[in-house]
Design an enzyme around this catalytic site. Structure first.
Site, PDB file in Angstrom:
ATOM      1  N   ARG A  64     -41.965  -3.659 -21.808  1.00 33.50           N
ATOM      2  CA  ARG A  64     -43.143  -3.230 -21.051  1.00 33.50           C
ATOM      3  C   ARG A  64     -43.905  -4.449 -20.493  1.00 33.50           C
ATOM      4  NH1 ARG A  64     -48.858  -0.300 -21.967  1.00 33.50           N
ATOM      5  NH2 ARG A  64     -48.659   1.241 -20.354  1.00 33.50           N
TER       6      ARG A  64
ATOM      7  N   ASP B  33     -52.906  -0.122 -30.184  1.00 31.88           N
ATOM      8  CA  ASP B  33     -51.581   0.115 -29.605  1.00 31.88           C
ATOM      9  C   ASP B  33     -50.646  -1.065 -29.888  1.00 31.88           C
ATOM     10  OD1 ASP B  33     -49.693   1.491 -28.143  1.00 31.88           O
ATOM     11  OD2 ASP B  33     -50.955   1.746 -26.369  1.00 31.88           O
TER      12      ASP B  33
ATOM     13  N   ASP C 218     -56.498   1.923 -21.958  1.00 27.18           N
ATOM     14  CA  ASP C 218     -56.050   0.649 -21.376  1.00 27.18           C
ATOM     15  C   ASP C 218     -56.707   0.384 -20.010  1.00 27.18           C
ATOM     16  OD1 ASP C 218     -54.567  -1.557 -20.858  1.00 27.18           O
ATOM     17  OD2 ASP C 218     -52.612  -0.578 -20.952  1.00 27.18           O
TER      18      ASP C 218
ATOM     19  N   ASP D 101     -45.959   9.758 -26.882  1.00 22.01           N
ATOM     20  CA  ASP D 101     -46.625   9.911 -25.585  1.00 22.01           C
ATOM     21  C   ASP D 101     -46.237  11.239 -24.950  1.00 22.01           C
ATOM     22  OD1 ASP D 101     -48.070   7.626 -25.611  1.00 22.01           O
ATOM     23  OD2 ASP D 101     -46.731   6.467 -24.330  1.00 22.01           O
TER      24      ASP D 101
HETATM   25  C1  DGJ Z   1     -49.098   3.604 -24.776  1.00 20.58           C
HETATM   26  C2  DGJ Z   1     -49.870   4.689 -25.467  1.00 20.58           C
HETATM   27  O1  DGJ Z   1     -49.007   5.463 -26.224  1.00 20.58           O
HETATM   28  C3  DGJ Z   1     -50.631   5.512 -24.436  1.00 20.58           C
HETATM   29  O2  DGJ Z   1     -51.291   6.569 -25.057  1.00 20.58           O
HETATM   30  C4  DGJ Z   1     -51.588   4.612 -23.709  1.00 20.58           C
HETATM   31  O3  DGJ Z   1     -52.569   4.169 -24.586  1.00 20.58           O
HETATM   32  C5  DGJ Z   1     -50.841   3.455 -23.096  1.00 20.58           C
HETATM   33  N1  DGJ Z   1     -50.019   2.776 -24.060  1.00 20.58           N
HETATM   34  C6  DGJ Z   1     -51.784   2.475 -22.480  1.00 20.58           C
HETATM   35  O4  DGJ Z   1     -51.145   1.352 -22.033  1.00 20.58           O
END
Ligand code: DGJ
Length: 731
Positions: free
Chosen positions: A439, A475, A360, A543
């Site tokens: 988010r 994503d 990102d 994550d």
């Molecule tokens: C959420 C993803 O799970 C992360 O690995 C990363 O790519 C972030 N988004 C980036 O905004």
């Protein structure tokens, strides 16, 4: 007393007079190598499920099956309907609820015919055609039986030629019937960074519902997957277990109903919540597939069945290769430029990975993407950070000797973005309510064909400009709030049309780029399902990359998804030594998200060697059969192994997951899946520089029989908290 007499009379009437059991009913057997699902059609044409379990040796015996192993009176004679229609004589949870063109809220579905054909090598499709006797309204039940993998994929399709549209209020994919004494359901729950926590409960009379209403991210709170054990709690290698999952990336509902006869009814499909679907005459509505496997040998066999099926029949290149990669997300977050990135390419090469993945923050100019509040939707390179564009980075990476991939979140939009300014009507939001963000962002309305074209165009445009781009991480960080489309004429179609719109875009992309590696990510594991995995080569489970946490998360995903599709990255999230984190990541598709230059000499040497070892043994991990040996859920250790199909190689992973005094592998652990008649040696892998392996001193040759009966001690303890072993046939 009077009431009892009436009931008794009614029941006598039903069982003897009104509905005599007719000899010569039709039995439709949907069989795989070890499993059978049998549908009986009685003389009235009612289709009912009379068997789901082990396949009988003699198909003729299906004709002997009792109506449904009922333990009492079924007032309706359709408690076990193969697709329960609502509104008529049904008393339980329906599979189908519709309002016909004339407003009639009832349905009746009678058998018309069925057909069976081989649709691919080892894949047999049975279709059962049903029709409402009063209306030109038809439902077809489809069952694809994957012979070798013992998996059944089931869905329904609905069409009619009534004078006006019919309103579909509930339209399940599957409706099964499972008689047993007791039912134990393992379902999973979670949230961001704590995905896939199992909970096993004994089902009691009535309904237990698994569902989601999040719109885009079915998996986040409650994944659409479950294990159902019959008669006893689920065991790893014994007992009857059904593993099921709905292949749908949106709102779903799976219902378990212990009926008045103590039999289990199972209904799975799109969640009817806010999703009444208006079906025009002549159009067909096709539901997503419900996938299940029946195992007579515990949840281990059920997982192995699903893994084999997924690799062979569902996930793109499921039996092919995957790229190891270095991701920059945790190393830089949004703070990078060309110079920093080019240095990271070199680090990736030094480490020995195949690809660098730029995460990102690389895009948007009017509202630069320097944090997660802005820029989503504006997919042009940010000129400050990347003045020479993506093409330059692709070339720089390639000249450093690795491939280049990027992160995209094409379904989303930031409130502060040029896209939102230009196309406010492309955004899912209610006109008269305050925006509410997940988010700091909103979801694009993929039910709108113009938005579908935009999303396709973003991805296709980037790939056309950079044809050697080697990887896309896709994503999806927001759920749908304030569900409302500015353009969809049917608001109650939005949730369904969104997912269908997404699949349409992915279908188009896959047609043009059939081999491009695509990672399915959703703020971690918010979206992991076999609907999306038809298009994605791999998924991001969470994550949370803490080595210890990941043992649990990966363990629980492994019930349904194969290791080749499970992206595990070594990061600095966890405090465990790099060896531990590497050993854990190796259980799937390994990658890195660390600052390579911060590794000390030994850590770097260890990691470089680990990548070489991985490339030597990955075929066993990816294509082998998974055997879980010791569960971290019930012990201070986790132990599992992958065994090659030929049974000549195995990779065995062991971890300490608790820190009580002297915990570890104090006794041998019995291996599984080897050939008892063959001989094997055991070698420790990933030995950290400067340490010795007590195991590698031992040159003993063991029989498979010994290893599976007596076992072997991997010598896990606080100083050896993770131990990876290679078991090799000795000839
Ligand atoms: C959420 C993803 O799970 C992360 O690995 C990363 O790519 C972030 N988004 C980036 O905004």
């Amino acid at each position: 007393m009077i009431r009892f007499t009436i009931l008794l009379f009614a029941s006598l009437l039903f069982s003897t007079t009104a509905f005599p059991t007719a000899p010569g009913d039709t039995h439709i057997a949907i069989e795989t190598q070890h499993t059978a699902l049998v549908i009986r059609v009685d003389k009235d044409g009612d289709p009912t499920v009379v068997h789901l379990g082990k396949r009988l040796r003699n198909a003729g015996d299906y004709g002997l099956l009792p109506e449904n192993s009922k333990r009492g009176e079924d007032y309706t004679r359709i408690y076990n309907s193969a697709y329960t229609p609502a509104g008529g004589r049904n008393l339980l949870e329906p599979a189908l609820q519709v309002a016909h063109a004339d407003g009639n809220p009832s349905s009746d579905l009678r058998y018309v015919r069925h057909e069976t054909k081989n649709v691919a090598d080892g894949v047999v499709l049975t279709t059962v055609y049903l029709k409402d006797p009063q209306y030109p309204f038809e439902v077809s039940l489809h069952y694809k039986a994957y012979q070798k993998e013992d998996v059944i994929e089931q869905w329904s399709s609905i069409r009619h030629t009534e004078k006006k549209a019919v309103r579909l209020q509930k339209y399940a994919s599957a409706n099964l019937y499972i008689p047993a004494q007791k039912y134990y359901l393992t379902h999973f729950h979670g949230d961001w960074a704590k995905e896939m926590n199992p909970e096993e409960i004994q089902l009691t009379a009535g309904l237990k519902v698994l569902d989601t209403k999040l719109g885009t991210r079915a998996d986040l709170f409650q994944p659409p997957s479950f294990l159902l054990a019959l008669n006893q709690p689920a065991e790893e290698e014994t007992g009857e277990v059904i593993a099921g999952t709905l292949a749908w990336s949106g709102n779903y509902k799976i219902e378990f109903e212990v009926d008045p006869l103590r039999n289990l009814r199972l209904l799975a499909g799109i969640n009817p919540y806010a999703s009444e679907y208006t079906l025009a005459p002549g159009k067909e509505f096709v539901t997503p597939a419900f996938l299940f496997t029946y195992s007579g040998a515990g949840k281990g066999q059920a997982s192995r069945n699903l893994h084999r099926w997924a690799r062979k029949h569902r996930i793109p290149q499921g039996e092919g290769n995957r790229l190891t990669l270095l991701n920059n997300w945790e190393a830089t977050y949004f703070d990078f430029n060309e110079e920093k990135l080019t240095a990271l390419f070199k680090d990736g090469k030094k480490l020995g990975v195949d690809l660098f993945l730029l995460d990102d923050g690389w895009f948007a100019n009017k509202y630069p993407r320097n944090d997660d509040h802005t820029g989503l939707g504006d997919w042009q390179e940010n000129k400050q950070k990347l003045p020479h564009g993506l093409g330059y980075l692709v070339k720089e990476a390639e000249s450093a000797g690795i491939k280049f991939g990027i992160w995209l979140e094409p379904e989303m939009v930031s409130p502060k973005s040029e896209l939102y300014e230009k196309h406010p009507d492309w955004v899912i939001k209610l006109p008269n309510r305050a925006e509410y963000y997940f988010r700091n962002q909103l979801v694009l309305d993929l039910s709108n064909p113009k938005v579908q074209d935009f999303v396709y165009g973003v991805v296709d445009g980037i790939l056309a400009k950079n044809p050697t781009l080697g990887y896309i991480k896709w994503d999806c960080n927001a759920v749908i709030y304030n569900a409302y489309s500015a353009t969809n004429p049917n608001q109650s179609h939005l949730y369904v049309d969104y997912v269908q719109g997404l699949y349409k875009v992915l279908e188009q992309l896959r047609a043009k780029y059939p081999t491009l590696p695509l990672m399915l990510c959703s703020g971690g594991g918010g979206r992991v399902d076999y609907g999306a995995l038809k298009y994605f080569t791999e998924f991001w489970p969470s994550d949370n990359t803490d080595g210890l946490e990941r043992i649990f998360i990966q363990w629980n995903y492994s019930y349904f998804y194969p290791s080749i599709a499970t992206c595990n990255h070594i990061t600095d999230w966890g405090k465990q030594p790099i060896k531990f984190r590497t050993d854990v990541a190796m259980m799937g598709k390994m990658g890195y998200d660390i600052v390579v230059s911060k590794l000390d000499e030994k850590e770097l040497a260890f990691s470089q060697d680990a990548l070489k070892t991985y490339s030597r043994v990955k075929d066993v991990i990816w294509q082998g059969d998974l055997f879980r040996l010791v569960s971290p859920q019930t012990s201070d250790m986790a132990s599992l192994m992958y065994v090659s199909e030929k049974q000549d190689r195995a990779i065995w992973f062991n971890y300490l997951v608790g820190n009580r005094y002297r915990e570890g592998s104090q006794a041998p652990i019995r291996l599984k899946g080897l050939d008892p008649a063959r001989k094997y040696t055991i070698q420790e892998l990933n030995v950290f520089p400067g340490t010795n392996s007590p195991i590698n001193r031992n040159q003993t040759v063991y029989s498979g029989d010994y290893l599976m009966t007596v076992g072997f001690n991997p010598q896990v303890d606080a100083r050896r908290a993770s131990v990876v072993l290679e078991v090799t046939e000795s000839k």
